[in-house]
Scaffold this motif. Sequence first.
Motif, PDB file in Angstrom:
ATOM      1  N   LEU A 190      34.829  28.083  21.772  1.00 33.32           N
ATOM      2  CA  LEU A 190      33.858  29.454  22.090  1.00 33.32           C
ATOM      3  C   LEU A 190      33.680  30.310  21.200  1.00 33.32           C
ATOM      4  O   LEU A 190      34.518  31.082  20.402  1.00 33.32           O
ATOM      5  N   LYS A 191      32.401  30.482  20.900  1.00 31.70           N
ATOM      6  CA  LYS A 191      31.860  31.652  19.975  1.00 31.70           C
ATOM      7  C   LYS A 191      30.953  32.662  20.765  1.00 31.70           C
ATOM      8  O   LYS A 191      30.093  32.394  21.514  1.00 31.70           O
ATOM      9  N   LEU A 192      31.447  34.080  20.710  1.00 32.98           N
ATOM     10  CA  LEU A 192      30.726  35.294  21.450  1.00 32.98           C
ATOM     11  C   LEU A 192      29.541  35.408  20.806  1.00 32.98           C
ATOM     12  O   LEU A 192      29.298  35.800  19.397  1.00 32.98           O
ATOM     13  N   LEU A 193      28.359  35.157  21.562  1.00 29.45           N
ATOM     14  CA  LEU A 193      26.981  35.364  20.880  1.00 29.45           C
ATOM     15  C   LEU A 193      26.411  36.580  21.041  1.00 29.45           C
ATOM     16  O   LEU A 193      25.677  37.399  20.187  1.00 29.45           O
ATOM     17  N   ALA A 194      26.911  37.494  22.165  1.00 32.68           N
ATOM     18  CA  ALA A 194      26.057  38.580  22.672  1.00 32.68           C
ATOM     19  C   ALA A 194      26.810  39.237  23.833  1.00 32.68           C
ATOM     20  O   ALA A 194      27.493  38.471  24.660  1.00 32.68           O
ATOM     21  N   ASP A 195      26.914  40.621  23.956  1.00 34.33           N
ATOM     22  CA  ASP A 195      27.144  41.187  25.126  1.00 34.33           C
ATOM     23  C   ASP A 195      26.342  42.316  25.627  1.00 34.33           C
ATOM     24  O   ASP A 195      25.745  43.042  24.708  1.00 34.33           O
ATOM     25  N   TYR A 196      26.024  42.483  27.154  1.00 29.39           N
ATOM     26  CA  TYR A 196      25.290  43.360  27.434  1.00 29.39           C
ATOM     27  C   TYR A 196      25.602  44.308  28.472  1.00 29.39           C
ATOM     28  O   TYR A 196      26.607  43.861  29.347  1.00 29.39           O
ATOM     29  N   TYR A 197      25.197  45.390  28.747  1.00 31.22           N
ATOM     30  CA  TYR A 197      25.526  46.346  29.987  1.00 31.22           C
ATOM     31  C   TYR A 197      24.926  45.598  31.181  1.00 31.22           C
ATOM     32  O   TYR A 197      23.647  45.104  31.016  1.00 31.22           O
ATOM     33  N   ILE A 198      25.694  45.530  32.277  1.00 29.88           N
ATOM     34  CA  ILE A 198      25.186  45.110  33.695  1.00 29.88           C
ATOM     35  C   ILE A 198      25.220  46.166  34.683  1.00 29.88           C
ATOM     36  O   ILE A 198      26.323  47.108  34.390  1.00 29.88           O
ATOM     37  N   SER A 199      24.730  45.831  35.825  1.00 27.46           N
ATOM     38  CA  SER A 199      24.975  46.459  37.072  1.00 27.46           C
ATOM     39  C   SER A 199      25.548  45.346  38.128  1.00 27.46           C
ATOM     40  O   SER A 199      25.018  44.204  38.100  1.00 27.46           O
ATOM     41  N   VAL A 200      26.145  46.092  39.078  1.00 26.21           N
ATOM     42  CA  VAL A 200      26.561  45.237  40.227  1.00 26.21           C
ATOM     43  C   VAL A 200      26.392  45.911  41.254  1.00 26.21           C
ATOM     44  O   VAL A 200      25.703  46.674  41.349  1.00 26.21           O
ATOM     45  N   GLY A 201      26.925  45.455  42.305  1.00 26.36           N
ATOM     46  CA  GLY A 201      26.577  46.018  43.880  1.00 26.36           C
ATOM     47  C   GLY A 201      26.862  47.439  44.044  1.00 26.36           C
ATOM     48  O   GLY A 201      28.006  47.845  43.424  1.00 26.36           O
ATOM     49  N   LYS A 202      26.124  48.077  44.964  1.00 26.21           N
ATOM     50  CA  LYS A 202      26.241  49.239  45.174  1.00 26.21           C
ATOM     51  C   LYS A 202      27.790  49.814  45.690  1.00 26.21           C
ATOM     52  O   LYS A 202      28.058  50.713  45.611  1.00 26.21           O
ATOM     53  N   SER A 203      28.285  48.772  46.502  1.00 24.28           N
ATOM     54  CA  SER A 203      29.537  48.883  47.089  1.00 24.28           C
ATOM     55  C   SER A 203      30.547  48.260  46.291  1.00 24.28           C
ATOM     56  O   SER A 203      31.934  48.482  46.720  1.00 24.28           O
ATOM     57  N   GLY A 204      30.119  47.953  44.918  1.00 24.98           N
ATOM     58  CA  GLY A 204      31.448  47.501  44.294  1.00 24.98           C
ATOM     59  C   GLY A 204      31.346  45.613  44.308  1.00 24.98           C
ATOM     60  O   GLY A 204      30.536  45.441  44.267  1.00 24.98           O
ATOM     61  N   THR A 205      32.675  45.287  44.047  1.00 24.30           N
ATOM     62  CA  THR A 205      32.916  43.944  43.928  1.00 24.30           C
ATOM     63  C   THR A 205      33.588  43.441  45.149  1.00 24.30           C
ATOM     64  O   THR A 205      33.818  44.133  46.182  1.00 24.30           O
ATOM     65  N   GLU A 206      34.087  42.204  45.065  1.00 18.72           N
ATOM     66  CA  GLU A 206      34.782  41.440  46.079  1.00 18.72           C
ATOM     67  C   GLU A 206      34.030  41.153  47.299  1.00 18.72           C
ATOM     68  O   GLU A 206      34.245  41.652  48.298  1.00 18.72           O
TER      69      GLU A 206
END
Length: 429
Positions: A190-206
Motif C-alpha cells: 500500500l502506498k499513501l496517495l493523499a489524505d483529506y479533511y472530512i466531516s462525520v455525523g452530527k452525533s458522532g460515530t458508532e
Amino acid sequence: MTTRMQPAAALFLLAFSVLCNAAAATDSSPTKIKMNASRASTADKRVRAMRQAPTAPALKDGEAEARLIDIYKLAGQARSREALVKAERLVNDHPNFQLAQLVYGDLLAAQARPLRTLGDVPDGPAQAGAGMLGELRQESLLRLKALRERPAAGTIPSHFLALSPRNKHAIAVDTSRARLYLFENTATGLKLLADYYISVGKSGTEKSVEGDSRTPLGVYFVTSNLDPKSLKDFYGSGALPINYPNALDLKRGKTGSGIWLHGTPPNQFSRAPLASDGCVVLANPDLERIIRTVEVRTTPVVIAQSLKWVAPHSARAEGRAFEDALQKWQKARSGTDLAALTSLYASDFNSYGKTLADWTAMLRTDLDKRAGRPVQLKDLSYLRWTDANDTMVVTFGEVVSGSRTGSTRRQYWVRQGSQWKIFFEGVIG
C-alpha cells in the motif's frame, strides 16, 4: 518585524501550541475590547460572508488546505504581511472556504489591534454566530492536528492485513482526526496517495439505528458511484455509497442505510467536523479525486475511531494465525468430510436468513457435486476489525479444479477463544 505583525504571529503560534497540548486556541474568557463602528461593521460582514459565501471555482484536491496551512505557518513565523497576501488570494480563488475567510478576517484585524482568539469578532456578532465560530475553530484545530501528527512513512492502517491485486485502492477514515486516507495497492504494498479533511455525523460515530445521525464504524466496500446529475446540490460533486449495514452490523441488530462518501453544497467548501446525517463528507475537489481513482465493489473503506498505523510486515504477521483457519476451510471445502467443514462455522451462522442447518444442507450438495475436486482461492483479501470481538472480512474468487471461472465469495469470521468461526458467507459476484 513591525509591531503590527506581532499580534497575528502570537495568535497563530497559540494555535500551534494547542497541538502540543499547551494553551487552548480559544479564550473562554477574553478581555472585552471596544471597537469603533467601522470595525464592528467589518466584523459583522465577515460573519455574514461565512454564512452566505458564493460558489467557488474548482480546485485541485488538497490544494486549498495546503495553502491555508502555509498561511498559518507564515503568520506563526511573524510574516504576517505575506500571510495576508496569500490569504486574500485564497479567499478570492475560493470564496466559499469559510475557514479561510475567518483567517483572512483575523489577519486584516490584526493590522489594527491585538487578537484574542481565532475568529475574533465583536461580542454581538460573535454571540449571533457562536455555533459557526465554534465549528470553524474546531475544524482549524483538527486540520492542523492531523497534518502535524502524520503517520510514520511506510506504515499502513493495521486493518489491511492482505489485499489482492483486484483491490487497486483502499480508503481508511480516522474519525478522531477528521481525516480520510487514500491508498494505492501497488506490487510492493500500500502506498499513501493523499489524505483529506472530512466531516462525520452530527452525533458522532458508532451508528446503531436509523436516524441517529451517527457515522458507522467498521469495514465496508464502495458499492456504486452515483451520477451527480441524479443528486441534489446538497451532495456536491457526487456520492459513493458503502455497504452499511454489513454482515457484522446486521448480526448486532444495527439498522439504517444510505451511508455515502459525498461532497458539499455549492456555498460550502467544507462542513463542520460533526455535520452530516451519518455520511462521510469531503470537499468537492477531494471527492472528485477519489471518484476518479477508486473502483466500485473492490475498494475497501475502513472507518475507525482511531487508526493504528503499523509496518506492513507487522500486519502480515498478524494475519498468519488466521491464514491457518482459512487453509483448513479450503482443505475441507476441497474434500468430502462435511463434519470437518461445518466445524468451521459458528452456531449462530446466518446468510440472508439461512441458518447453519440450512447452510449445511447446501454445503452437502456442493460437496457431492464436486466429488472431491479441489477448490482454489483466487484474489484473496482479508481485513481485520477489532472492537468487542475480533473479526475478519474475507473476499476471494472460488474456482473448482477443472473450471475456468467461479463465484466471488465474502465471508465474515469471528474469533471464539482460540478458534476462528464463520458467521456469514455469501456470493457477491
